[in-house]
Design an enzyme around this catalytic site. Sequence first.
Site, PDB file in Angstrom:
ATOM      1  N   LYS A 186      -0.625  12.918  26.624  1.00 36.27           N
ATOM      2  CA  LYS A 186       0.535  12.058  26.859  1.00 36.27           C
ATOM      3  C   LYS A 186       1.297  12.712  28.014  1.00 36.27           C
ATOM      4  CE  LYS A 186       4.245   9.656  24.404  1.00 36.27           C
ATOM      5  NZ  LYS A 186       4.084   8.354  25.036  1.00 36.27           N
TER       6      LYS A 186
HETATM    7  N1  PMP Z   1      -0.213   4.143  24.440  1.00 37.16           N
HETATM    8  C1  PMP Z   1       0.754   4.530  25.295  1.00 37.16           C
HETATM    9  C2  PMP Z   1       0.515   4.432  26.761  1.00 37.16           C
HETATM   10  C3  PMP Z   1       1.974   4.997  24.788  1.00 37.16           C
HETATM   11  O1  PMP Z   1       2.946   5.389  25.622  1.00 37.16           O
HETATM   12  C4  PMP Z   1       2.180   5.042  23.384  1.00 37.16           C
HETATM   13  C5  PMP Z   1       3.488   5.527  22.842  1.00 37.16           C
HETATM   14  N2  PMP Z   1       3.472   6.926  22.677  1.00 37.16           N
HETATM   15  C6  PMP Z   1       1.139   4.625  22.541  1.00 37.16           C
HETATM   16  C7  PMP Z   1      -0.041   4.179  23.103  1.00 37.16           C
HETATM   17  C8  PMP Z   1       1.291   4.659  21.050  1.00 37.16           C
HETATM   18  O2  PMP Z   1       1.295   5.981  20.595  1.00 37.16           O
HETATM   19  P1  PMP Z   1       2.072   6.407  19.280  1.00 37.16           P
HETATM   20  O3  PMP Z   1       1.710   5.425  18.230  1.00 37.16           O
HETATM   21  O4  PMP Z   1       1.540   7.766  18.986  1.00 37.16           O
HETATM   22  O5  PMP Z   1       3.521   6.399  19.598  1.00 37.16           O
END
Ligand code: PMP
Length: 292
Positions: A159
């Site tokens: 991320k």
């Molecule tokens: N994809 C992207 C590009 C994101 O920014 C997020 C948010 N973090 C997610 C998927 C979903 O991830 P999560 O459920 O862990 O928040």
Amino acid sequence: MASAPYNDRDGWMWMDGEYLPWRECNAHVLTHALHYGGAVFEGQRAYNGTIFKLKEHTERLFNSAKILGYEIPYTQDDINNACKTLLEKNELVDAYCRPIVWRGSEMMGVSAQQNTIHAAIAVWEWPSYFSPEARLKGLRLDISTWRRPAPDTAPTNAKASGLYMICTMSKHAAEAKGYHDALMFDYRGQVAEATGANIFFVQNGELHTPKPDCFLDGITRRTVIDLAKKRQIKVVERAIMPDEMAGFEQAFLTGSAAEVTPLSEIGPYNFEVGEMTKTLMFDYDALVKGKA
Ligand code: PMP
């Protein structure tokens, strides 16, 4: 009414091991991450004073840093404790929490070997990523012309801030056309995800979702898969081609900020806000609020 600018608010943040007044948490313009895009971050929500899946988010933060080639100079416990303490210091119980880690400014240029690794955490009230009315009617998604890169083109399971450049461009293009957000395909032309959330479809009582092999395997995505399995709903993780969307009945997004958000349109395809979507939306809500 517009909310107060994010750089000009009362409250406390945590930065490099200290709790500081909000307005004092600044970084220098020659910060490596600002020029070269290598910050890693998390986004997690607190419900009734407890951060949902905090441990998993912090593990992913440390893993993202490792993928980008740096060590966070704190323990996972330090970060978890700082997140919890910040909620208390800011007197928040339902909030969004954003830890971020980045390379500093000792060296300038692409190489960053000697740069100090900095970390900061902010918490704020963020009721719903999309407005409640828009969520119940289902969001309208544009289809982005940008594609999620291949795993040998970018560190797609981190991320990391640099990966969001095409997300912001996609979202701005969508908003300019009156859409709420955009769906992105991947480098193979398969359905990937939205600009900050994963995607699911409903077809004949089953859930279908793309395999997360070139985008974030969201913590909410995994939670929703578990919730569906508890209800004996079959979940199929597979490659999904865009023209298959014509045969899907329902669609929804998942993410820590977006939670479970129904979709009504993706480009030329229409969906209903149906029972399975609503059931999973309510199941997720009950789980995060500790009522499941
Ligand atoms: N994809 C992207 C590009 C994101 O920014 C997020 C948010 N973090 C997610 C998927 C979903 O991830 P999560 O459920 O862990 O928040």
